[in-house]
Design a protein around this motif. Structure first.
Motif, PDB file in Angstrom:
ATOM      1  N   ARG A   1       0.838  -1.214   0.000  1.00  0.00           N
ATOM      2  CA  ARG A   1       0.000   0.000   0.000  1.00  0.00           C
ATOM      3  C   ARG A   1       0.868   1.256   0.000  1.00  0.00           C
ATOM      4  O   ARG A   1       0.470   2.285  -0.532  1.00  0.00           O
ATOM      5  CB  ARG A   1      -0.928  -0.016   1.214  1.00  0.00           C
ATOM      6  N   THR A   2       1.945   1.172   0.678  1.00  0.00           N
ATOM      7  CA  THR A   2       2.894   2.302   0.640  1.00  0.00           C
ATOM      8  C   THR A   2       4.253   1.752   0.208  1.00  0.00           C
ATOM      9  O   THR A   2       5.163   1.574   1.017  1.00  0.00           O
ATOM     10  CB  THR A   2       3.004   2.961   2.028  1.00  0.00           C
ATOM     11  N   PRO A   3       4.387   1.517  -1.101  1.00  0.00           N
ATOM     12  CA  PRO A   3       5.586   0.801  -1.556  1.00  0.00           C
ATOM     13  C   PRO A   3       6.895   1.538  -1.274  1.00  0.00           C
ATOM     14  O   PRO A   3       7.897   0.918  -0.935  1.00  0.00           O
ATOM     15  CB  PRO A   3       5.353   0.643  -3.062  1.00  0.00           C
ATOM     16  N   VAL A   4       6.874   2.843  -1.413  1.00  0.00           N
ATOM     17  CA  VAL A   4       8.124   3.579  -1.236  1.00  0.00           C
ATOM     18  C   VAL A   4       8.615   3.455   0.203  1.00  0.00           C
ATOM     19  O   VAL A   4       9.782   3.122   0.467  1.00  0.00           O
ATOM     20  CB  VAL A   4       7.936   5.061  -1.628  1.00  0.00           C
ATOM     21  N   LEU A   5       7.692   3.699   1.145  1.00  0.00           N
ATOM     22  CA  LEU A   5       8.098   3.605   2.544  1.00  0.00           C
ATOM     23  C   LEU A   5       8.439   2.174   2.928  1.00  0.00           C
ATOM     24  O   LEU A   5       9.340   1.931   3.739  1.00  0.00           O
ATOM     25  CB  LEU A   5       6.965   4.120   3.451  1.00  0.00           C
ATOM     26  N   SER A   6       7.716   1.213   2.328  1.00  0.00           N
ATOM     27  CA  SER A   6       7.981  -0.192   2.661  1.00  0.00           C
ATOM     28  C   SER A   6       9.374  -0.594   2.171  1.00  0.00           C
ATOM     29  O   SER A   6      10.111  -1.271   2.891  1.00  0.00           O
ATOM     30  CB  SER A   6       6.929  -1.094   2.008  1.00  0.00           C
ATOM     31  N   ILE A   7       9.716  -0.157   0.953  1.00  0.00           N
ATOM     32  CA  ILE A   7      11.059  -0.494   0.440  1.00  0.00           C
ATOM     33  C   ILE A   7      12.122   0.169   1.310  1.00  0.00           C
ATOM     34  O   ILE A   7      13.125  -0.441   1.666  1.00  0.00           O
ATOM     35  CB  ILE A   7      11.201  -0.050  -1.035  1.00  0.00           C
ATOM     36  N   LEU A   8      11.851   1.432   1.665  1.00  0.00           N
ATOM     37  CA  LEU A   8      12.813   2.134   2.520  1.00  0.00           C
ATOM     38  C   LEU A   8      12.970   1.411   3.855  1.00  0.00           C
ATOM     39  O   LEU A   8      14.092   1.206   4.341  1.00  0.00           O
ATOM     40  CB  LEU A   8      12.354   3.578   2.734  1.00  0.00           C
ATOM     41  N   THR A   9      11.840   0.996   4.439  1.00  0.00           N
ATOM     42  CA  THR A   9      11.889   0.292   5.725  1.00  0.00           C
ATOM     43  C   THR A   9      12.661  -1.013   5.585  1.00  0.00           C
ATOM     44  O   THR A   9      13.543  -1.322   6.395  1.00  0.00           O
ATOM     45  CB  THR A   9      10.457   0.006   6.217  1.00  0.00           C
ATOM     46  N   LEU A  10      12.331  -1.767   4.543  1.00  0.00           N
ATOM     47  CA  LEU A  10      13.021  -3.054   4.351  1.00  0.00           C
ATOM     48  C   LEU A  10      14.500  -2.842   4.082  1.00  0.00           C
ATOM     49  O   LEU A  10      15.339  -3.603   4.575  1.00  0.00           O
ATOM     50  CB  LEU A  10      12.370  -3.826   3.185  1.00  0.00           C
ATOM     51  N   ASN A  11      14.822  -1.830   3.295  1.00  0.00           N
ATOM     52  CA  ASN A  11      16.233  -1.542   3.042  1.00  0.00           C
ATOM     53  C   ASN A  11      16.974  -1.238   4.333  1.00  0.00           C
ATOM     54  O   ASN A  11      18.082  -1.706   4.570  1.00  0.00           O
ATOM     55  CB  ASN A  11      16.365  -0.350   2.095  1.00  0.00           C
ATOM     56  N   ILE A  12      16.337  -0.412   5.176  1.00  0.00           N
ATOM     57  CA  ILE A  12      16.997  -0.049   6.440  1.00  0.00           C
ATOM     58  C   ILE A  12      17.163  -1.289   7.315  1.00  0.00           C
ATOM     59  O   ILE A  12      18.239  -1.542   7.876  1.00  0.00           O
ATOM     60  CB  ILE A  12      16.180   1.042   7.180  1.00  0.00           C
TER      61      ILE A  12
END
Lengths: 291, 642
Positions: free
Chosen positions: B494-505
């Motif tokens: 639903r919030t792909p950008v934040l999810s990718i950022l979270t997973l990356n971190i």
């Protein structure tokens, strides 16, 4: 300078004598035929005997033929008063590196040495600077060399007045060697030479010019300054101007030569690049100055 | 290269007035020449020569004069800022080479991929353009990159097209369009993709564009036709329990397209050697259009702890023909190791009841505690957790575990806040950092949050104009990250950008790919320094890396399949990481997805910068001339006036 005067050169100089076309009165006995008659080896003339004459000089052969007493007169041999005028004006120091003054000085000394070995009296005059005492005897050469060694070409003067001043102390005529570049206006030179002639000197003009003066240097700057007068001349050097220079120089040289011929003045033009011994041992005897 | 340019323009024509100094140089030479003094013994003869008459005759400059004159003119010209104006349009061709472009479609009677179709479309399109146009080819996956040289003519572009290859990763098309459009280089941007343009109203204004700015026109060529596709959307390992329940592997299979299709999923165990040809198990099921079905494989008890399994999906039965436009997404790998041991402790004011969506992350076991409870935890209890996540709170002292602070209070031991911002826009980022990989940074919502005062041991990862909003670094061997923007709750797609950022971190904090049972192609795996590593790729090729102590290396996993990482000289594998091409957006080939872009994009730079600047060449010429100038010094010494 001293390098030129090797023992060999000295020995060669000792073989030379200064030649004069006429006899001069000397101050003492010497090797030159004098105008004075007296004791000598060379027969000069007969003269009627007068009381008081030395009987030894009566020519009895003439008395037998003429029944009159004549005494033989001999030309006295005296020394020669040699005056060496060396131009020490600033112009003799240029062009830089040309050794013009050095050659002129060496020439003056060589001629002086020839005269001294011949028993003559020699006076060197550095025009514009000083005149040396009269030197006699070969041993005086070292004094003369010392005197001239410290000389530098510096000073500006009027040629005639300077020659006059130099000749003021000269009472006895003789031989005068005038060594200079003669880069003066012709009339000024003629006046000076005329003055020397009027003092009854037999003159020999030795003109020393640098190769750069004999043939104009292609690398000459665009503005040239006269070393003595400070006069500036802007040049446009090209082939034609170099030709014009050659013509002008030839005219100037010819002017002096012509005067010398006419006035029976011995004249020799040399380049400062020439070797001293070649000039002294070959060229000067050629023109009859030395023998 | 300069052949592509025509007229020369000057940025500051007034500077040419400085050329007035040129006569000064001539005058200086004249003066120098006229002032060349030489003292001679007498000018008695010389003054009878003709004097200088004209300037022309007098001025005979040496070669050195011409060198200096040329240097002066070059300097003046360089100062005037000359530039060559380009001839013809400069066109950027952005080729979508993502996984979806590998989808096969029938064109006439010939089966070809969308990528091949895209190449043909570009050829056709360029044939209609002006012969003076210059092309630069770019590919959008896995990230924007140039293919071949810039400013190619049409034949050069066609040659570059032949070099272009499709990727098995997702694209970064929207970001790439913005990046190319805002650059001051191109007049036109041609996007060739399988997506349909959804034109946004208004221009995309450049952040710092001076007005009036030049516009980059956009054109989109949509290629490909709708094609059904069955694909694996996820693979996960479900460990067995203590009661003796065996472990399972769950495979989520989806169908892009209408209807319903039967499929068979086969499980192939893979040890350290090659894959077996005979499946260990196979399951048949059905997948409906737009929906997925999940099948499970029960693992035998003797399955090795570090075993890797491959799952393959094949459509079968009636109507199976033509429902698999992409074959690359039918296969996936899963490792039974790694995910079981990763656990995170979420410290949040909301307490134990809410893990803020983090528990939805596959293979991440999250325990949540309140800030007060955290203070009571012993060191031994904290040792159980691989990660500590502090949300809107912070520890009193820096923990000895990898820690993420999300919107921490201003006073905290790791990333003290430098202030708050209410309207921000991502201004810059550390593009090489793993945290920013696969992230469309332009789309990071930076509406409000805090900016950090980045400590010396850390690095600013994402910045807005006010400062760093994401920072990360390693201190005394422990990794710490701080996010000044809200990352939670974790909402996945639903919030792909934040999810990718979270997973990356989280990935970066955990040290690599251990966080999930598998990572995506193009992801990086961190290799620690001070050791020698051997990485065996899925194709069996091994690569060795000897890293100095204190350094680290981010290994990019480009192929799908298992990557076996071991220390050199040791037989046991340190890590087995499975890499998959699970990109739902790419596998959705039955529908044409939208590409939301504006028709024109305002360029960042002023027009003058579009031209090829010539001053560096002129400055170089000046330097060369000044270097050679002493060679032309006259060999003859100039005689100065004495």
């Amino acid at each position: 300078m001293q390098d030129s005067f090797s023992p060999t050169f000295f020995r060669q100089l000792q073989q030379l004598k200064i030649r004069t076309r006429r006899a001069f009165l000397g101050s003492r006995q010497g090797m030159h035929r004098s105008a004075r008659k007296g004791h000598g080896l060379e027969f000069a003339d007969y003269r009627q005997y007068t009381p008081g004459d030395d009987f030894r000089y009566i020519d009895f052969g003439v008395y037998a033929r003429t029944d009159r007493l004549y005494v033989r007169e001999f030309r006295e041999e005296q020394d020669l008063n040699v005056m060496v005028l060396l131009d020490a004006s600033t112009s003799m120091g240029y062009p830089e590196g040309s050794n013009k003054f050095e050659l002129a000085r060496a020439l003056a000394l060589a001629l002086g040495y020839v005269a001294l070995t011949d028993g003559d009296t020699v006076t060197f005059c550095l025009l514009g600077q000083r005149t040396t005492p009269r030197y006699t005897g070969p041993q005086s050469l070292s004094k003369a060399m010392k005197e001239l060694h410290g000389a530098r070409p510096e000073g500006v003067f009027a040629l005639l007045s300077e020659v006059r001043a130099a000749m003021a102390s000269q009472r006895i005529p003789g031989k005068c060697f005038f060594v200079s570049d003669f880069l003066y206006p012709l009339p000024e030179q003629f006046d000076a030479l005329d003055y020397l002639r009027s003092r009854n000197f037999e003159i020999c003009v030795l003109r020393v010019l640098a190769p750069q003066e004999l043939q104009l240097d292609a690398g000459l700057a665009d503005v040239v300054v006269d070393a003595e007068t400070g006069q500036e001349v802007e040049l446009a050097l090209d082939r034609s101007s170099r030709e014009q220079y050659a013509l002008a120089l030839a005219e100037h040289i010819e002017g002096l030569e012509h005067y010398c011929r006419r006035a029976e003045i011995e004249y020799l033009l040399v380049s400062s690049a020439e070797a001293l011994n070649d000039i002294v041992l070959r060229k000067l005897p050629q023109i009859g100055v030395l023998r | 290269m300069l052949g592509a340019f025509s007229a020369i323009e000057l940025a500051s024509p007034a500077v040419l007035l400085a050329a007035a100094f040129a006569p000064l140089l001539i005058f200086a030479y004249l003066r120098r020449q006229s002032r060349r003094w030489q003292t001679v013994s007498s000018v008695l003869i010389l003054e009878r020569l003709p004097l200088r008459r004209t300037l022309r005759r007098r001025f005979k400059p040496p070669l050195r004069f011409f060198v200096e004159f040329a240097a002066l003119l070059a300097l003046v010209l360089a100062a005037a800022g000359p530039s060559c104006k380009r001839q013809g349009e400069r066109v950027a061709v952005l080729l979508d080479n993502s996984l979806s472009m590998r989808a096969k479609s029938i064109e006439g009677e010939v089966e070809s991929s969308r990528f091949e179709e895209a190449k043909r479309a570009v050829k056709k399109w360029t044939a209609l353009q002006s012969g003076r146009s210059k092309y630069s080819l770019f590919a959008a996956a896995p990230k924007l990159r140039a293919v071949g040289q810039e400013d190619l003519d049409r034949s050069g572009l066609l040659a570059a097209l032949d070099q272009a290859e499709s990727s098995i990763t997702a694209d970064t098309l929207e970001g790439a369009v913005k990046e190319l459009g805002r650059s001051h280089i191109f007049d036109k941007l041609l996007v060739v993709t399988d997506k349909r343009p959804e034109w946004l109203s208004g221009n995309e204004s450049a952040a710092s564009s001076p007005s009036p700015a030049k516009q980059t026109k956009l054109e989109v060529l949509t290629v490909g036709s709708s094609a059904a596709n069955i694909y694996l959307s996820d693979l996960r390992f479900i460990p067995g329990d203590a009661a003796g329940q065996p472990g399972k592997i769950g495979a989520a299979v989806k169908l892009s397209g209408p209807g319903e299709i039967a499929f068979r999923a086969a499980l192939y165990p893979q040890g350290s050697g090659a894959a077996l040809h005979q499946p260990a198990a196979s399951v048949s099921s059905r997948a409906a259009g737009g929906k997925g079905g999940e099948v499970f494989f029960t693992l035998p008890h003797q399955a090795a702890r570090h075993e890797v399994f491959k799952v393959d999906v094949v459509a079968e039965g009636a109507g199976s023909a033509g429902v698999d436009a992409l074959t690359e997404d039918n296969v996936g790998w899963v490792s039974t190791a790694g995910a079981r041991t990763l656990s995170a402790l979420l410290v949040s004011p909301r307490g134990v009841a809410d893990t803020l969506g983090l528990s939805d992350i596959p293979a991440l076991q999250v325990d949540a505690v309140s800030a007060e409870s955290y203070a009571g935890l012993s060191a031994a209890q904290l040792e159980q957790y691989s990660l500590l996540i502090f949300h809107e709170c912070a520890p009193a002292a820096a923990p000895r575990r990898p820690t993420l602070l999300i919107i921490p209070p201003a006073e905290n031991p790791l990333f003290s806040a430098a202030g708050e911002f209410s309207s921000g826009k991502v201004a810059s980022w550390a593009s090489a950092h793993p945290i920013t990989s696969y992230l469309r940074l332009e789309l990071v919502p930076a509406a409000q949050g805090v900016v950090f005062d980045v400590p010396p041991w850390a690095q600013a990862i994402i910045n807005v104009e006010q400062g760093a909003i994401v920072a990360a670094g390693e201190s005394e061997g422990v990794r710490f990250a701080g996010s000044g923007i809200e990352l939670l709750p974790f909402e996945g797609a639903r919030t792909p950008v934040l999810s990718i950022l979270t997973l990356n971190i989280l990935n970066w904090l955990a040290g690599g790919a251990e966080l999930a049972s598998g990572i995506l192609t193009g992801s990086t795996v961190r290799l620690e320094g001070g050791k020698s590593w051997s990485v065996t790729k899925p194709d069996g090729v091994s690569e060795a890396y000897s890293l100095a102590p204190g350094s680290s290396f981010s290994y990019v996993c480009e192929q799908p399949g298992p990557y076996r990482i071991a220390q050199q000289g040791e037989k046991a594998e340190a890590r087995v990481i499975t890499v998959n091409s699970f990109f739902p957006a790419e596998s959705t080939t039955a529908e044409v997805l939208p590409l939301a872009i504006p028709r024109t994009i305002e360029q960042e730079a002023v027009e003058a910068e579009q031209n090829q600047p010539l001053w560096p060449y002129l400055a170089g010429l000046v330097i060369v001339l000044l270097l050679v100038e002493p060679l032309f010094l006259s060999g003859k010494a100039e005689v100065s006036r004495s």
